[in-house]
Design a protein around this motif. Sequence first.
Motif, PDB file in Angstrom:
ATOM      1  N   ASP A 212       0.944  -1.470  -0.267  1.00 13.55           N
ATOM      2  CA  ASP A 212      -0.367  -0.201   0.366  1.00 13.55           C
ATOM      3  C   ASP A 212       1.107   1.099  -0.017  1.00 13.55           C
ATOM      4  OD1 ASP A 212      -1.555   1.951   0.456  1.00 13.55           O
ATOM      5  OD2 ASP A 212      -3.122   0.741   2.063  1.00 13.55           O
ATOM      6  N   LEU A 213       0.620   2.276  -0.589  1.00 14.00           N
ATOM      7  CA  LEU A 213       1.595   3.707  -1.532  1.00 14.00           C
ATOM      8  C   LEU A 213       1.630   4.305  -0.171  1.00 14.00           C
ATOM      9  CD1 LEU A 213       2.026   3.617  -4.863  1.00 14.00           C
ATOM     10  CD2 LEU A 213       4.113   2.714  -3.235  1.00 14.00           C
ATOM     11  N   ARG A 214      -0.165   3.846   0.222  1.00 18.71           N
ATOM     12  CA  ARG A 214      -0.456   5.117   1.513  1.00 18.71           C
ATOM     13  C   ARG A 214       0.272   5.133   2.889  1.00 18.71           C
ATOM     14  NH1 ARG A 214      -6.804   3.970   1.368  1.00 18.71           N
ATOM     15  NH2 ARG A 214      -5.666   1.616   1.659  1.00 18.71           N
ATOM     16  N   ASP A 215       1.127   3.994   3.000  1.00 24.28           N
ATOM     17  CA  ASP A 215       1.416   3.709   3.978  1.00 24.28           C
ATOM     18  C   ASP A 215       2.934   2.476   3.937  1.00 24.28           C
ATOM     19  OD1 ASP A 215       2.396   2.750   6.796  1.00 24.28           O
ATOM     20  OD2 ASP A 215       1.104   1.609   7.014  1.00 24.28           O
ATOM     21  N   PRO A 216       3.715   2.929   3.091  1.00 22.55           N
ATOM     22  CA  PRO A 216       5.199   2.255   2.587  1.00 22.55           C
ATOM     23  C   PRO A 216       5.997   1.780   3.849  1.00 22.55           C
ATOM     24  CG  PRO A 216       5.386   4.899   2.684  1.00 22.55           C
ATOM     25  CD  PRO A 216       4.362   4.490   2.397  1.00 22.55           C
ATOM     26  N   HIS A 217       6.086   2.428   4.882  1.00 20.25           N
ATOM     27  CA  HIS A 217       6.734   2.349   5.913  1.00 20.25           C
ATOM     28  C   HIS A 217       6.300   1.113   6.694  1.00 20.25           C
ATOM     29  CE1 HIS A 217       9.366   1.578   9.880  1.00 20.25           C
ATOM     30  NE2 HIS A 217       8.664   1.409  10.603  1.00 20.25           N
ATOM     31  N   GLY A 218       4.703   0.812   6.449  1.00 24.35           N
ATOM     32  CA  GLY A 218       4.257  -0.574   7.531  1.00 24.35           C
ATOM     33  C   GLY A 218       3.489  -1.748   6.071  1.00 24.35           C
ATOM     34  N   THR A 219       3.966  -0.683   5.383  1.00 19.81           N
ATOM     35  CA  THR A 219       3.321  -2.463   4.868  1.00 19.81           C
ATOM     36  C   THR A 219       4.569  -3.263   3.436  1.00 19.81           C
ATOM     37  OG1 THR A 219       2.744  -0.582   2.186  1.00 19.81           O
ATOM     38  CG2 THR A 219       1.145  -1.188   4.323  1.00 19.81           C
ATOM     39  N   THR A 220       5.911  -2.088   3.451  1.00 21.53           N
ATOM     40  CA  THR A 220       6.884  -2.827   2.399  1.00 21.53           C
ATOM     41  C   THR A 220       7.736  -4.209   3.178  1.00 21.53           C
ATOM     42  OG1 THR A 220       7.148  -0.049   2.166  1.00 21.53           O
ATOM     43  CG2 THR A 220       8.827  -2.466   1.884  1.00 21.53           C
ATOM     44  N   SER A 221       7.633  -5.006   2.099  1.00 24.13           N
ATOM     45  CA  SER A 221       8.434  -6.263   2.479  1.00 24.13           C
ATOM     46  C   SER A 221       9.344  -6.605   1.453  1.00 24.13           C
ATOM     47  CB  SER A 221       7.463  -7.316   3.163  1.00 24.13           C
ATOM     48  OG  SER A 221       7.189  -7.706   1.880  1.00 24.13           O
ATOM     49  N   VAL A 222      10.130  -7.756   1.784  1.00 27.41           N
ATOM     50  CA  VAL A 222      11.456  -8.262   0.865  1.00 27.41           C
ATOM     51  C   VAL A 222      11.585  -9.629   0.622  1.00 27.41           C
ATOM     52  CG1 VAL A 222      13.969  -8.058  -0.026  1.00 27.41           C
ATOM     53  CG2 VAL A 222      12.715  -5.769   1.469  1.00 27.41           C
ATOM     54  N   PRO A 223      10.957 -10.100   0.613  1.00 29.78           N
ATOM     55  CA  PRO A 223      10.708 -11.892   0.483  1.00 29.78           C
ATOM     56  C   PRO A 223      12.309 -11.838  -0.404  1.00 29.78           C
ATOM     57  CG  PRO A 223       9.664 -11.309  -1.271  1.00 29.78           C
ATOM     58  CD  PRO A 223      10.067  -9.838  -0.947  1.00 29.78           C
ATOM     59  N   PHE A 224      12.624 -13.328  -0.569  1.00 25.79           N
ATOM     60  CA  PHE A 224      13.845 -13.795  -1.066  1.00 25.79           C
ATOM     61  C   PHE A 224      13.540 -14.877  -0.911  1.00 25.79           C
ATOM     62  CE2 PHE A 224      18.174 -15.489   0.168  1.00 25.79           C
ATOM     63  CZ  PHE A 224      19.061 -15.134  -0.853  1.00 25.79           C
ATOM     64  N   GLY A 225      14.923 -16.281  -1.942  1.00 22.96           N
ATOM     65  CA  GLY A 225      14.977 -16.999  -2.288  1.00 22.96           C
ATOM     66  C   GLY A 225      16.116 -17.611  -2.491  1.00 22.96           C
ATOM     67  N   PHE A 226      15.949 -18.770  -3.557  1.00 21.13           N
ATOM     68  CA  PHE A 226      16.580 -19.078  -4.111  1.00 21.13           C
ATOM     69  C   PHE A 226      15.728 -20.043  -5.338  1.00 21.13           C
ATOM     70  CE2 PHE A 226      19.471 -19.505  -0.835  1.00 21.13           C
ATOM     71  CZ  PHE A 226      20.467 -18.350  -1.007  1.00 21.13           C
ATOM     72  N   THR A 227      16.195 -21.094  -6.301  1.00 17.77           N
ATOM     73  CA  THR A 227      16.020 -21.819  -7.229  1.00 17.77           C
ATOM     74  C   THR A 227      17.045 -22.108  -8.392  1.00 17.77           C
ATOM     75  OG1 THR A 227      14.448 -21.552  -9.245  1.00 17.77           O
ATOM     76  CG2 THR A 227      15.852 -19.449  -9.095  1.00 17.77           C
ATOM     77  N   GLY A 228      16.446 -23.423  -9.054  1.00 17.87           N
ATOM     78  CA  GLY A 228      17.395 -23.558  -9.893  1.00 17.87           C
ATOM     79  C   GLY A 228      16.436 -24.326 -10.844  1.00 17.87           C
ATOM     80  N   GLY A 229      17.906 -25.435 -11.970  1.00 17.07           N
ATOM     81  CA  GLY A 229      16.441 -25.445 -13.055  1.00 17.07           C
ATOM     82  C   GLY A 229      17.638 -26.681 -13.798  1.00 17.07           C
ATOM     83  N   TYR A 230      17.113 -27.362 -14.520  1.00 22.79           N
ATOM     84  CA  TYR A 230      17.587 -29.027 -15.223  1.00 22.79           C
ATOM     85  C   TYR A 230      16.634 -28.864 -16.987  1.00 22.79           C
ATOM     86  CZ  TYR A 230      18.158 -33.246 -17.796  1.00 22.79           C
ATOM     87  OH  TYR A 230      18.540 -33.760 -18.716  1.00 22.79           O
ATOM     88  N   SER A 231      16.996 -28.286 -17.190  1.00 22.09           N
ATOM     89  CA  SER A 231      16.769 -28.396 -18.881  1.00 22.09           C
ATOM     90  C   SER A 231      16.940 -29.731 -20.083  1.00 22.09           C
ATOM     91  CB  SER A 231      16.710 -27.196 -19.621  1.00 22.09           C
ATOM     92  OG  SER A 231      16.385 -26.101 -19.064  1.00 22.09           O
ATOM     93  N   ALA A 232      15.867 -30.445 -20.439  1.00 23.84           N
ATOM     94  CA  ALA A 232      16.054 -31.556 -21.067  1.00 23.84           C
ATOM     95  C   ALA A 232      15.510 -31.036 -22.363  1.00 23.84           C
ATOM     96  CB  ALA A 232      14.836 -32.761 -20.626  1.00 23.84           C
ATOM     97  N   GLY A 233      16.346 -31.911 -23.457  1.00 21.48           N
ATOM     98  CA  GLY A 233      15.892 -32.115 -24.881  1.00 21.48           C
ATOM     99  C   GLY A 233      15.947 -32.846 -25.867  1.00 21.48           C
ATOM    100  N   PRO A 234      15.214 -32.768 -26.645  1.00 20.07           N
ATOM    101  CA  PRO A 234      15.821 -31.210 -27.661  1.00 20.07           C
ATOM    102  C   PRO A 234      14.927 -30.655 -27.859  1.00 20.07           C
ATOM    103  CG  PRO A 234      15.344 -32.682 -29.035  1.00 20.07           C
ATOM    104  CD  PRO A 234      15.501 -34.027 -28.250  1.00 20.07           C
ATOM    105  N   GLU A 235      14.814 -29.344 -28.530  1.00 15.95           N
ATOM    106  CA  GLU A 235      15.065 -27.786 -28.345  1.00 15.95           C
ATOM    107  C   GLU A 235      13.602 -28.323 -27.894  1.00 15.95           C
ATOM    108  OE1 GLU A 235      13.830 -23.960 -27.471  1.00 15.95           O
ATOM    109  OE2 GLU A 235      16.583 -25.267 -28.008  1.00 15.95           O
ATOM    110  N   LEU A 236      12.410 -28.734 -29.101  1.00 17.75           N
ATOM    111  CA  LEU A 236      11.303 -28.601 -28.908  1.00 17.75           C
ATOM    112  C   LEU A 236      10.783 -29.763 -28.555  1.00 17.75           C
ATOM    113  CD1 LEU A 236      10.296 -26.571 -32.487  1.00 17.75           C
ATOM    114  CD2 LEU A 236      10.110 -26.349 -30.083  1.00 17.75           C
ATOM    115  N   ASP A 237      10.945 -30.939 -27.853  1.00 20.69           N
ATOM    116  CA  ASP A 237      10.973 -32.065 -26.688  1.00 20.69           C
ATOM    117  C   ASP A 237      11.252 -32.690 -25.456  1.00 20.69           C
ATOM    118  OD1 ASP A 237      11.579 -35.270 -27.685  1.00 20.69           O
ATOM    119  OD2 ASP A 237       9.796 -34.334 -26.304  1.00 20.69           O
ATOM    120  N   PHE A 238      10.307 -31.267 -25.213  1.00 21.60           N
ATOM    121  CA  PHE A 238      11.480 -30.395 -24.232  1.00 21.60           C
ATOM    122  C   PHE A 238      10.447 -30.151 -23.020  1.00 21.60           C
ATOM    123  CE2 PHE A 238      12.450 -26.501 -21.256  1.00 21.60           C
ATOM    124  CZ  PHE A 238      13.302 -26.315 -21.929  1.00 21.60           C
ATOM    125  N   LEU A 239      11.817 -31.010 -21.784  1.00 24.85           N
ATOM    126  CA  LEU A 239      11.134 -30.468 -20.217  1.00 24.85           C
ATOM    127  C   LEU A 239      12.139 -30.506 -19.934  1.00 24.85           C
ATOM    128  CD1 LEU A 239       8.993 -32.150 -18.040  1.00 24.85           C
ATOM    129  CD2 LEU A 239      10.607 -34.125 -17.949  1.00 24.85           C
TER     130      LEU A 239
END
Length: 276
Positions: A212-239
């Motif tokens: 809520d921009l009317r109350d930036p101090h009271g409604t500001t938060s910062v999420p944080f996380g990690f991710t990764g990924g594996y891509s199988a192929g070929p290009e158009l037979d994709f998972l």
Amino acid sequence: MSSYRPLPAFAALVLVLSSGARASAITPPPVSARAGTARVDRSKPSGPTPMVQRGLILPTGLLDPYVSPLVEHPIGKDYYRMGTSFGTLWGIVPEMHVDIQIGPYYIGQEPPPGTNRITFTGRYLKTRPLDLGASFMAVFDPNPRHPFVSYVQPGLPALIRPNKRLRIDSGVFVPWYPTTDSHLGLRVPLNVYVQIVDRFHVGGASALVVSDLRDPHGTTSVPFGFTGGYSAGPELDFLALTPYVTWTRFYSTATGALDTRSFVAGLVVDFIIDLR
């Protein structure tokens, strides 16, 4: 939640949406990007395009269905819940795709489904190091106790590739909550991905979220996380397989404290269907 989510990620990018910012009582979608986003054309059939080299927009005529099971400890709650969301991206016309997500649908202590959303994203600048676009998202809540339209969110997504192994997703998004207490918010995601090898990447995801921009101090938060990924192929037979974990309100200006109890963790599975 992928480069299209202006995110899988914080809570499907489920997850924070995500994902745009919601009012403080609603968990935002994750800021994690799916490994299966934005393919190049079929001229490279030998393997999947490395995640950091993909573009902001899914090519025309490709369909990218995904499913995302998750476990979550909601903000301010004393229980855990499990759920699954479903969706698909579709390259509808050149330089534009649509992302439709249903759920998550929860089981256990809180059975009502989460919000559904539809997002249109277009690209107006495409260069080797930089993609710039414009997006519009509408979020709908099937829970009869909540307003049907949770919020609508225009935005300007950006994708930066400083080199062949590094990619940065960011942008500026402004959710509008058209309720009896109508107000605006702000979301500025920052997701950084490193391509270890052609099929594997790792990354970190965060965002500046002002509910809520009317109350930036009271409604500001910062999420944080990690991710990764594996891509199988070929290009158009994709998972693609993309695990992630996000602490949905890692830091809050209202309390000045770190919250490691509230989180969402899951796995996004997606694949490509060529409709051309």
